[in-house]
Design a protein around this motif. Structure first.
Motif, PDB file in Angstrom:
ATOM      1  N   ASP A   1      -0.137   4.818  -5.509  1.00 50.30           N
ATOM      2  CA  ASP A   1      -0.281   4.304  -4.152  1.00 50.30           C
ATOM      3  C   ASP A   1      -0.951   5.309  -3.225  1.00 50.30           C
ATOM      4  OD1 ASP A   1       0.937   1.905  -4.864  1.00 50.30           O
ATOM      5  OD2 ASP A   1       2.935   2.692  -4.432  1.00 50.30           O
ATOM      6  N   CYS A   2      -1.134   6.543  -3.694  1.00 47.91           N
ATOM      7  CA  CYS A   2      -1.793   7.576  -2.897  1.00 47.91           C
ATOM      8  C   CYS A   2      -3.268   7.729  -3.287  1.00 47.91           C
ATOM      9  CB  CYS A   2      -1.085   8.915  -3.087  1.00 47.91           C
ATOM     10  SG  CYS A   2       0.643   8.879  -2.611  1.00 47.91           S
ATOM     11  N   MET A   3      -3.683   7.038  -4.349  1.00 48.18           N
ATOM     12  CA  MET A   3      -5.057   7.145  -4.830  1.00 48.18           C
ATOM     13  C   MET A   3      -6.023   6.503  -3.840  1.00 48.18           C
ATOM     14  SD  MET A   3      -4.408   6.141  -8.848  1.00 48.18           S
ATOM     15  CE  MET A   3      -6.115   5.746  -9.140  1.00 48.18           C
TER      16      MET A   3
ATOM     17  N   ARG B   1       0.239  11.432   2.133  1.00 48.17           N
ATOM     18  CA  ARG B   1       1.148  10.467   1.506  1.00 48.17           C
ATOM     19  C   ARG B   1       1.730  11.045   0.219  1.00 48.17           C
ATOM     20  NH1 ARG B   1      -1.120   4.780   0.712  1.00 48.17           N
ATOM     21  NH2 ARG B   1       1.090   4.312   0.638  1.00 48.17           N
ATOM     22  N   TRP B   2       0.898  11.754  -0.550  1.00 49.11           N
ATOM     23  CA  TRP B   2       1.327  12.249  -1.856  1.00 49.11           C
ATOM     24  C   TRP B   2       2.332  13.388  -1.726  1.00 49.11           C
ATOM     25  CZ3 TRP B   2       0.286  16.871  -4.693  1.00 49.11           C
ATOM     26  CH2 TRP B   2       0.649  16.800  -6.037  1.00 49.11           C
ATOM     27  N   SER B   3       2.067  14.343  -0.825  1.00 51.35           N
ATOM     28  CA  SER B   3       2.945  15.516  -0.728  1.00 51.35           C
ATOM     29  C   SER B   3       4.349  15.137  -0.276  1.00 51.35           C
ATOM     30  CB  SER B   3       2.349  16.581   0.198  1.00 51.35           C
ATOM     31  OG  SER B   3       2.235  16.067   1.508  1.00 51.35           O
TER      32      SER B   3
ATOM     33  N   ILE C   1      -8.875  12.504  -9.664  1.00 53.49           N
ATOM     34  CA  ILE C   1      -8.508  11.410  -8.773  1.00 53.49           C
ATOM     35  C   ILE C   1      -8.317  11.992  -7.377  1.00 53.49           C
ATOM     36  CG2 ILE C   1      -6.774   9.637  -8.259  1.00 53.49           C
ATOM     37  CD1 ILE C   1      -8.433   9.053 -10.766  1.00 53.49           C
ATOM     38  N   VAL C   2      -8.869  11.318  -6.392  1.00 53.68           N
ATOM     39  CA  VAL C   2      -8.731  11.736  -4.999  1.00 53.68           C
ATOM     40  C   VAL C   2      -7.487  11.062  -4.432  1.00 53.68           C
ATOM     41  CG1 VAL C   2      -9.799  11.774  -2.721  1.00 53.68           C
ATOM     42  CG2 VAL C   2     -11.241  11.946  -4.774  1.00 53.68           C
TER      43      VAL C   2
END
Length: 188
Positions: A60-62, A50-52, A44-45
């Motif tokens: 929601d970061c996908m 946002r994710w870190s 998944i990209v």
């Protein structure tokens, strides 16, 4: 799976990925097979900024996914690669190129891939252009399926180039958080 299912309701993504719409139940079954099948590799990209920061849930970061298919039993060094940046606001910003390079690097280093193929709809000019920038060459056009096949043979020079492009990448295992003992996960 729910987020992915939402993406795949888009007629544009269905057209660009040559996919048919699935029910949510079918999507869960498809995702199980992708996780368990030895001939598929998918990541998944995520939007790492946002994710870190963990300011939002992983879902929601996908922004898309990248896949490698190892389906040629005659040639285990051949991998068919696909990239999908599903979130329109993330297209054209380098996410697809970076994810493709990272998957190719993973394939070369971990799976022994020496040849990559990409089959892309003829109308998907952005993807065709991106793969050509990554040194892929057009090798076939299928007018029945209206797709172009691009190929990259990974010579020593191409391998060095690929690993240089991804030398900033650190490979880590992603572990889902475990629930406390006695708590059951529910899926809706």
């Amino acid at each position: 799976v729910v987020r992915y299912h939402e993406w795949m309701q888009s007629e544009e993504l269905q057209r660009l990925t040559a996919s048919e719409p699935l029910s949510l139940e079918q999507e869960y079954e498809m995702q199980r097979s992708w996780r368990d099948d030895a001939d598929k590799c998918t990541f998944i990209v995520l939007d790492t900024e946002r994710w870190s920061g963990q300011a939002c849930a992983d879902e929601d970061c996908m922004v898309g996914d990248v896949n490698l298919f190892l389906t040629d039993t005659e040639d285990p060094t051949l991998g068919e690669i696909e990239i999908m940046i599903a979130e329109p606001s993330y297209r054209g910003r380098g996410f697809g190129k970076e994810a493709t390079l990272m998957m190719m690097s993973y394939g070369v280093r971990n799976l022994g891939i020496t040849t990559f193929e990409a089959k892309i709809g003829q109308e998907n000019e952005a993807s065709i252009c991106m793969f050509k920038k990554l040194h892929f060459k057009e090798v076939a056009v299928n007018s029945v399926f209206q797709e172009v096949t691009l190929r990259l043979d990974v010579s020593d020079q191409e391998r060095r180039w690929l690993l240089e492009q991804t030398d900033h990448v650190e490979e880590k295992s992603y572990v889902e958080p475990t629930l406390p003992a006695g708590v059951l996960e529910t899926r809706q």
